[in-house]
Enzyme design. Structure first.
Site, PDB file in Angstrom:
ATOM      1  N   TRP A  17       0.840  -1.207   0.000  1.00 13.59           N
ATOM      2  CA  TRP A  17       0.000   0.000   0.000  1.00 13.59           C
ATOM      3  C   TRP A  17       0.873   1.254   0.000  1.00 13.59           C
ATOM      4  O   TRP A  17       0.671   2.181  -0.780  1.00 13.59           O
ATOM      5  CB  TRP A  17      -0.871  -0.074   1.255  1.00 13.59           C
ATOM      6  CG  TRP A  17      -1.854   1.004   1.479  1.00 13.59           C
ATOM      7  CD1 TRP A  17      -3.090   1.113   0.914  1.00 13.59           C
ATOM      8  CD2 TRP A  17      -1.720   2.115   2.368  1.00 13.59           C
ATOM      9  NE1 TRP A  17      -3.736   2.222   1.411  1.00 13.59           N
ATOM     10  CE2 TRP A  17      -2.928   2.856   2.301  1.00 13.59           C
ATOM     11  CE3 TRP A  17      -0.724   2.556   3.233  1.00 13.59           C
ATOM     12  CZ2 TRP A  17      -3.142   3.999   3.050  1.00 13.59           C
ATOM     13  CZ3 TRP A  17      -0.941   3.697   3.975  1.00 13.59           C
ATOM     14  CH2 TRP A  17      -2.133   4.413   3.881  1.00 13.59           C
ATOM     15  N   LYS A  18       1.848   1.255   0.886  1.00 14.72           N
ATOM     16  CA  LYS A  18       2.769   2.397   0.984  1.00 14.72           C
ATOM     17  C   LYS A  18       3.536   2.582  -0.332  1.00 14.72           C
ATOM     18  O   LYS A  18       3.666   3.690  -0.841  1.00 14.72           O
ATOM     19  CB  LYS A  18       3.732   2.120   2.131  1.00 14.72           C
ATOM     20  CG  LYS A  18       4.913   3.042   2.209  1.00 14.72           C
ATOM     21  CD  LYS A  18       5.993   2.439   3.099  1.00 14.72           C
ATOM     22  CE  LYS A  18       7.220   3.316   3.106  1.00 14.72           C
ATOM     23  NZ  LYS A  18       6.968   4.640   3.693  1.00 14.72           N
ATOM     24  N   LYS A 110      -3.507  13.160  16.548  1.00 13.79           N
ATOM     25  CA  LYS A 110      -3.569  11.768  17.021  1.00 13.79           C
ATOM     26  C   LYS A 110      -4.997  11.245  17.126  1.00 13.79           C
ATOM     27  O   LYS A 110      -5.886  11.952  17.600  1.00 13.79           O
ATOM     28  CB  LYS A 110      -2.955  11.672  18.415  1.00 13.79           C
ATOM     29  CG  LYS A 110      -1.522  12.098  18.477  1.00 13.79           C
ATOM     30  CD  LYS A 110      -0.615  10.986  18.085  1.00 13.79           C
ATOM     31  CE  LYS A 110       0.772  11.526  17.926  1.00 13.79           C
ATOM     32  NZ  LYS A 110       1.813  10.568  18.118  1.00 13.79           N
ATOM     33  N   GLU A 657       4.949  22.388  18.507  1.00 15.97           N
ATOM     34  CA  GLU A 657       4.385  22.780  17.213  1.00 15.97           C
ATOM     35  C   GLU A 657       3.723  24.155  17.355  1.00 15.97           C
ATOM     36  O   GLU A 657       3.011  24.401  18.317  1.00 15.97           O
ATOM     37  CB  GLU A 657       3.363  21.705  16.827  1.00 15.97           C
ATOM     38  CG  GLU A 657       2.664  21.897  15.536  1.00 15.97           C
ATOM     39  CD  GLU A 657       1.433  22.756  15.682  1.00 15.97           C
ATOM     40  OE1 GLU A 657       1.137  23.453  14.717  1.00 15.97           O
ATOM     41  OE2 GLU A 657       0.786  22.751  16.732  1.00 15.97           O
ATOM     42  N   HIS A 686       5.806  18.435   7.703  1.00 11.28           N
ATOM     43  CA  HIS A 686       5.147  17.349   6.964  1.00 11.28           C
ATOM     44  C   HIS A 686       4.869  17.719   5.520  1.00 11.28           C
ATOM     45  O   HIS A 686       4.466  16.886   4.729  1.00 11.28           O
ATOM     46  CB  HIS A 686       3.836  16.948   7.646  1.00 11.28           C
ATOM     47  CG  HIS A 686       4.087  16.173   8.885  1.00 11.28           C
ATOM     48  ND1 HIS A 686       4.084  16.753  10.126  1.00 11.28           N
ATOM     49  CD2 HIS A 686       4.415  14.880   9.077  1.00 11.28           C
ATOM     50  CE1 HIS A 686       4.369  15.839  11.029  1.00 11.28           C
ATOM     51  NE2 HIS A 686       4.582  14.695  10.420  1.00 11.28           N
ATOM     52  N   CYS A 718       9.098  19.754  13.934  1.00 11.46           N
ATOM     53  CA  CYS A 718       9.419  18.359  14.278  1.00 11.46           C
ATOM     54  C   CYS A 718      10.698  17.999  13.522  1.00 11.46           C
ATOM     55  O   CYS A 718      11.305  18.863  12.868  1.00 11.46           O
ATOM     56  CB  CYS A 718       8.243  17.458  13.897  1.00 11.46           C
ATOM     57  SG  CYS A 718       8.419  15.737  14.446  1.00 11.46           S
TER      58      CYS A 718
HETATM   59  C1  LIG Z   1       7.570  11.639  15.097  1.00  9.53           C
HETATM   60  N1  LIG Z   1       6.745  10.534  14.754  1.00  9.53           N
HETATM   61  C2  LIG Z   1       7.041   9.242  15.109  1.00  9.53           C
HETATM   62  C3  LIG Z   1       6.011   8.448  15.633  1.00  9.53           C
HETATM   63  N2  LIG Z   1       6.241   7.195  16.015  1.00  9.53           N
HETATM   64  C4  LIG Z   1       7.476   6.686  15.907  1.00  9.53           C
HETATM   65  N3  LIG Z   1       7.697   5.429  16.305  1.00  9.53           N
HETATM   66  N4  LIG Z   1       8.493   7.406  15.390  1.00  9.53           N
HETATM   67  C5  LIG Z   1       8.316   8.689  14.981  1.00  9.53           C
HETATM   68  O1  LIG Z   1       9.276   9.319  14.524  1.00  9.53           O
HETATM   69  N5  LIG Z   1       4.773   8.963  15.760  1.00  9.53           N
HETATM   70  C6  LIG Z   1       4.482  10.328  15.428  1.00  9.53           C
HETATM   71  C7  LIG Z   1       5.375  10.812  14.361  1.00  9.53           C
HETATM   72  C8  LIG Z   1       5.090  10.110  13.088  1.00  9.53           C
HETATM   73  N6  LIG Z   1       6.080  10.399  12.176  1.00  9.53           N
HETATM   74  C9  LIG Z   1       6.731   9.538  11.362  1.00  9.53           C
HETATM   75  C10 LIG Z   1       7.653  10.114  10.523  1.00  9.53           C
HETATM   76  C11 LIG Z   1       8.347   9.332   9.633  1.00  9.53           C
HETATM   77  C12 LIG Z   1       8.116   7.976   9.593  1.00  9.53           C
HETATM   78  C13 LIG Z   1       8.879   7.216   8.576  1.00  9.53           C
HETATM   79  O2  LIG Z   1       9.627   7.806   7.845  1.00  9.53           O
HETATM   80  N7  LIG Z   1       8.703   5.916   8.440  1.00  9.53           N
HETATM   81  C14 LIG Z   1       9.420   5.214   7.429  1.00  9.53           C
HETATM   82  C15 LIG Z   1      10.112   4.006   7.986  1.00  9.53           C
HETATM   83  C16 LIG Z   1      11.294   4.405   8.792  1.00  9.53           C
HETATM   84  C17 LIG Z   1      12.255   3.262   8.928  1.00  9.53           C
HETATM   85  O3  LIG Z   1      12.259   2.562   9.886  1.00  9.53           O
HETATM   86  N8  LIG Z   1      13.046   3.050   7.917  1.00  9.53           N
HETATM   87  C18 LIG Z   1      14.035   1.999   7.822  1.00  9.53           C
HETATM   88  C19 LIG Z   1      14.073   1.562   6.374  1.00  9.53           C
HETATM   89  C20 LIG Z   1      13.300   0.408   6.197  1.00  9.53           C
HETATM   90  C21 LIG Z   1      13.012   0.256   4.713  1.00  9.53           C
HETATM   91  O4  LIG Z   1      11.902   0.508   4.309  1.00  9.53           O
HETATM   92  N9  LIG Z   1      14.018  -0.114   3.899  1.00  9.53           N
HETATM   93  C22 LIG Z   1      13.766  -0.366   2.511  1.00  9.53           C
HETATM   94  C23 LIG Z   1      14.971  -0.003   1.673  1.00  9.53           C
HETATM   95  C24 LIG Z   1      15.203   1.478   1.664  1.00  9.53           C
HETATM   96  C25 LIG Z   1      14.235   2.240   0.824  1.00  9.53           C
HETATM   97  O5  LIG Z   1      13.972   1.853  -0.308  1.00  9.53           O
HETATM   98  O6  LIG Z   1      13.745   3.316   1.290  1.00  9.53           O
HETATM   99  C26 LIG Z   1      13.456  -1.839   2.416  1.00  9.53           C
HETATM  100  O7  LIG Z   1      13.785  -2.553   3.376  1.00  9.53           O
HETATM  101  O8  LIG Z   1      12.825  -2.228   1.452  1.00  9.53           O
HETATM  102  C27 LIG Z   1      15.424   2.516   8.062  1.00  9.53           C
HETATM  103  O9  LIG Z   1      15.613   3.716   7.980  1.00  9.53           O
HETATM  104  O10 LIG Z   1      16.283   1.691   8.312  1.00  9.53           O
HETATM  105  C28 LIG Z   1       8.485   4.784   6.336  1.00  9.53           C
HETATM  106  O11 LIG Z   1       9.039   4.499   5.256  1.00  9.53           O
HETATM  107  O12 LIG Z   1       7.266   4.700   6.507  1.00  9.53           O
HETATM  108  C29 LIG Z   1       7.208   7.385  10.431  1.00  9.53           C
HETATM  109  C30 LIG Z   1       6.496   8.174  11.332  1.00  9.53           C
HETATM  110  N1  LIG Z   2      14.257  13.930  17.509  1.00  8.89           N
HETATM  111  C1  LIG Z   2      13.173  13.403  16.734  1.00  8.89           C
HETATM  112  C2  LIG Z   2      11.868  13.885  17.279  1.00  8.89           C
HETATM  113  C3  LIG Z   2      10.686  13.543  16.460  1.00  8.89           C
HETATM  114  S1  LIG Z   2       9.205  13.719  17.312  1.00  8.89           S
HETATM  115  C4  LIG Z   2      13.326  13.821  15.295  1.00  8.89           C
HETATM  116  O1  LIG Z   2      13.880  14.874  15.079  1.00  8.89           O
HETATM  117  O2  LIG Z   2      12.884  13.106  14.391  1.00  8.89           O
HETATM  118 ZN   LIG Z   3       8.216  15.672  16.716  1.00  8.03          ZN
END
Ligand SMILES: CN1c2c(nc(N)[nH]c2=O)NC[C@@H]1CNc1ccc(C(=O)N[C@@H](CCC(=O)N[C@@H](CCC(=O)N[C@@H](CCC(=O)O)C(=O)O)C(=O)O)C(=O)O)cc1
Ligand SMILES: N[C@@H](CCS)C(=O)O
Ligand SMILES: [Zn+2]
Length: 753
Positions: A17-18, A110, A657, A686, A718
């Site tokens: 989906w993503k 949220k 924020e 965002h 953020c």
């Molecule tokens: C601040 N926020 C957060 C929340 N909750 C958290 N647990 N963390 C947070 O930071 N809640 C409130 C907000 C929500 N905000 C966000 C902001 C950004 C993301 C995000 O970017 N999610 C990424 C996944 C991040 C991650 O873990 N990445 C891995 C990579 C894994 C991956 O997909 N690898 C690929 C290969 C690389 C590629 O092609 O990009 C693969 O394996 O196929 C990492 O960095 O190692 C997302 O993509 O959704 C979430 C919440």
């Molecule tokens: N230090 C974290 C906070 C996110 S809420 C960041 O900069 O992503």
């Molecule tokens: Zn934040």
């Protein structure tokens, strides 16, 4: 007896989906291809749900971004700034969710006490109420064409209106009348199409409503029932008990869906006192829908048994406590967990199996049906007993008091007025993420991976200096996620390989599991932070995630009080604060973005929560030397009702924020004579939009009307991990310019915090 779920993850087993969404946003696929891929995901999902044996499979819980946004679009509630944009309906929809260069995104916040974010509907005077498209009906028909009869799911009118913004209290009644007529239209079409049951999600009813408010809600629901007397409606609540259940029990709903897991045992008592009307079905949430531990099905069986005396068996529906949206899809791909840990876990698909087992044993199958399930649960419990209270809860206070610390810190740092900084993370580019993935798979050496992280730090330390920022960050390049990263390091915690859960839009997180007593085996962040500090004379902030946020964004043990785990986490973080200080780091940010999210939905539980939540933050930070400046950060929450708690956290600076609320939050700080530093989140990270200097200058000036300049810092709202490098650089340059412009108007005033 039947089984059902209120909702199921949309993201697919491998985040298909993503990938589809992001490919469309990057213009790698066309709208038609996106629609096709989404349809395939929906059908795969339906087939999976039906194959699990569910009697009532949901539709309508699927979305291209968020179900609140879908509901707004369904009712033609599209803010003017998007309605006037060119492009197809889909582009308008994504523009509203994500913003464009011309139009800022709709607000996002949220969903109750979860880490899921919904888009806040905007009730504008210009709204022309209409049902533009009956999305649930489309999904219902699509499923029917695939041979699956489903239960459509809708956000209920009370929850929809309560969560929307822009409505004056005196217009609530008239707005609700309009909404009810729209809902009626959608519902009648569903009913006429043959939907056997239509679920109306009303989680807003479980918040602390006064009896009068609950009475008003019941009246509105009765009005809806009057409009659609024949429709088989289910009133569904979750996340807590329904305090004024007696007001709803007699409403002629076809079914009531109640959460019997997150209700402190209240629901059963209420049901005993006020059984639902005779013909109503009861959908009971007896399996934890928002945590990942295997259910004790013997206990669940007992619970079902207790309800059976109140409701005939053929009117009972067994379901999870809430939608499975908040848990990962399947344990199938988790290959790295040691077996005795894995056997104590259940993701969405495993919960579907649990429902079937439970139904079997509740409908006459021999007791031994549960033997294997219960045996593996026992092995898990034996191997991982609930970790007791291993840490102290004593009141933690930092010394000396803030005013004295502020003097010492200003003497140390000599910061200008309106110091500029960022929140921690800098762009996590695809090359960085790919490198990490390769490193994890053993395809890239630790040395090469580290070299890449260092290159990023070098580049960005230089860039931050060049932009002119006063306080720098190392950029969090080594972190996949601010919680998962600590989950990997801390003892007593484990991470999943593929346990993704939607957080907002296409962004997902992999919440770690807290399975035992938490402790830190050694330092976790010192190496990268010290390296970044070695590259510059300006201060680099150490960056930690606070105890409440690690707890809240992990799957914690349900049999250990949250406060116990929070104190364990605090102790581990306290060690890290000391280690950072020893390495020469003099500013340390301990992020607590989930502090507000953790607020219990019932007001009477909040004081206790704040006691341990605030104190665990203090326990983590109070060891800091007076000259060490402790920062904290929170985002996307309404802080009006917790300024005292924020003050009690006693952080020297808090960044919040300000951009989406247009500075409105600052007023709340004024009313409470808040005297510590406040970082103004002057632009929305965002959105890919580059914020103009003037917009941020205006924002800062608005805030200066409320509190003295020496309290303010200037920063994005953020972390910047989701933005690309050029957007980030351009936005930060504008931000710096805005701060400097306002600074010039303040010549003669002294800086303080
Ligand atoms: C601040 N926020 C957060 C929340 N909750 C958290 N647990 N963390 C947070 O930071 N809640 C409130 C907000 C929500 N905000 C966000 C902001 C950004 C993301 C995000 O970017 N999610 C990424 C996944 C991040 C991650 O873990 N990445 C891995 C990579 C894994 C991956 O997909 N690898 C690929 C290969 C690389 C590629 O092609 O990009 C693969 O394996 O196929 C990492 O960095 O190692 C997302 O993509 O959704 C979430 C919440
Ligand atoms: N230090 C974290 C906070 C996110 S809420 C960041 O900069 O992503
Ligand atoms: Zn934040």
């Amino acid at each position: 007896m039947k089984t059902s779920v209120q909702g199921y993850p949309r993201i697919g087993e491998n985040r298909e989906w993503k990938r589809a969404l992001e490919a469309y946003w990057k213009e790698e696929i066309t709208a038609a291809e996106l629609q096709e891929q989404m349809k395939a995901i929906r059908l795969e999902r339906l087939t999976r749900l039906e194959a699990s044996g569910l009697d009532l499979v949901p539709t309508g819980d699927f979305s291209y971004y968020d179900h609140m946004l879908d509901t707004a679009f369904m009712f033609n509630l599209v803010p003017e700034r998007f309605a006037s944009l060119s492009g197809n309906e889909l582009d308008q929809y994504f523009a509203a969710a994500r913003g464009t260069s011309e139009a800022p995104a709709m607000e996002m916040t949220k969903w109750f006490d979860t880490n899921y974010h919904y888009i806040v509907p905007e009730l504008e005077d210009s709204w022309v109420p209409d049902v533009t498209r009956n999305y649930p009906l489309e999904q219902y028909r699509e499923a029917e064409a695939a041979g699956i009869k489903t239960k459509p799911v809708l956000v209920g009118p009370y929850t929809f209106m309560t969560l929307a913004k822009g409505l004056e209290a005196e217009h609530r009644d008239s707005c609700m009348s309009v909404l009810l007529s729209l809902y009626a239209k959608v519902i009648v079409e569903l009913y006429e199409a043959g939907a056997p049951l239509i679920q109306l999600d009303e989680p807003a009813l479980v918040t602390s409503l006064t009896r009068e408010e609950a009475g008003q809600a019941a009246k509105w629901l009765q009005q809806l029932l009057d409009l659609v007397p024949k429709a088989p409606l289910q009133l569904q609540t979750y996340f807590e008990s329904l305090t004024h259940w007696d007001l709803f029990a007699a409403l002629p709903f076809h079914a009531f869906g109640l959460d019997l897991m997150y209700d402190d045992g209240d629901t059963l008592q209420q049901l005993r006192q006020h059984p639902p009307h005779q013909n109503a079905a009861l959908a009971i949430g007896v399996i934890d829908g928002r945590n990942v531990w295997k259910s004790d099905l013997r206990e669940a069986q007992q619970l079902v048994h207790s309800v059976q005396s109140l409701c005939p068996e053929n009117q009972l529906i067994l379901q999870p406590s809430c939608s499975l949206l908040h848990v990962p899809v399947s344990l199938k791909q988790e290959e790295r967990f040691v077996e005795d840990l894995k056997q104590g876990m259940a993701f969405a698909d495993e919960k579907l199996q649990e429902l079937q087992l439970l139904k079997q044993v509740c409908t006459g199958a021999p007791e031994s049906t549960l033997d294997d399930h219960q045996a593996s649960l026992s092995r898990f419990r034996k191997r991982y007993p609930a970790a007791g209270d291993t840490s102290s809860e004593k009141l933690a206070m930092r010394e000396p008091v803030f005013s004295r610390r502020a003097e010492l810190q200003q003497a140390r740092w000599q910061l200008p007025l309106l110091p500029t900084t960022t929140i921690g993370s800098l762009p996590q580019t695809t090359d960085m993420r790919k490198a990490r993935t390769a490193y994890r798979r053993g395809e890239l050496s630790a040395k090469r991976y580290r070299a890449m992280v260092e290159e990023k730090m070098q580049r960005w330390i230089k860039l931050q200096e060049d932009i002119g920022l006063d306080v720098l960050v190392h950029g969090e390049f080594e972190r996949n996620d601010m919680v998962e990263f600590f989950g990997e390091k801390l003892d007593g915690m484990a991470v999943t390989q593929n346990g993704w859960v939607q957080s907002y839009g296409s962004r997902c997180v992999k919440p770690p599991l807290i399975y035992g007593a938490v402790s830190a085996p050694g330092s976790m962040t010192v190496s990268e932070t010290a390296y970044a500090q070695s590259l510059t004379d300006r201060p680099v902030k150490g960056m930690l995630t606070g105890p409440v946020t690690i707890l809240k964004w992990s799957f914690e043990r349900s049999d250990v009080p949250k406060s116990v785990t929070a104190y364990q986490l605090a102790e581990a973080l306290q060690q890290e604060v000391e280690a950072l200080e020893e390495a020469g780091i003099g500013m340390i940010q301990i992020d607590e973005p989930a502090l507000r999210e953790g607020f219990p939905l019932k007001r009477e539980k909040r004081a206790h929560y704040l006691d341990w939540a605030v104190n665990s933050f203090r326990a983590a930070s109070a060891v800091a030397q007076p000259e060490t400046q402790i920062h904290t950060h929170m985002c996307y929450s309404d802080f009006h009702d917790m300024i005292d708690a924020i003050s009690a956290m006693d952080a020297d600076v808090i960044s919040i924020e300000t951009s989406r609320s247009h500075g409105g939050l600052i007023q709340a700080f004024e009313d409470n004579t808040y005297d510590k530093g406040i970082g103004l989140g002057v632009y929305d990270i965002h959105s890919p939009r580059i914020p103009p200097v003037q917009e941020m200058t205006d924002m800062i000036e608005r805030c200066l009307n409320v509190l003295p300049a020496f309290q303010f810092w200037v920063n994005p709202d953020c972390g910047l991990k989701t933005r690309n490098e050029s957007e980030t650089e351009a936005a930060l340059r504008n931000m710096q310019q805005a701060a400097e412009t306002v600074r010039e108007t303040l010549i003669g005033q002294t800086s303080g915090v």
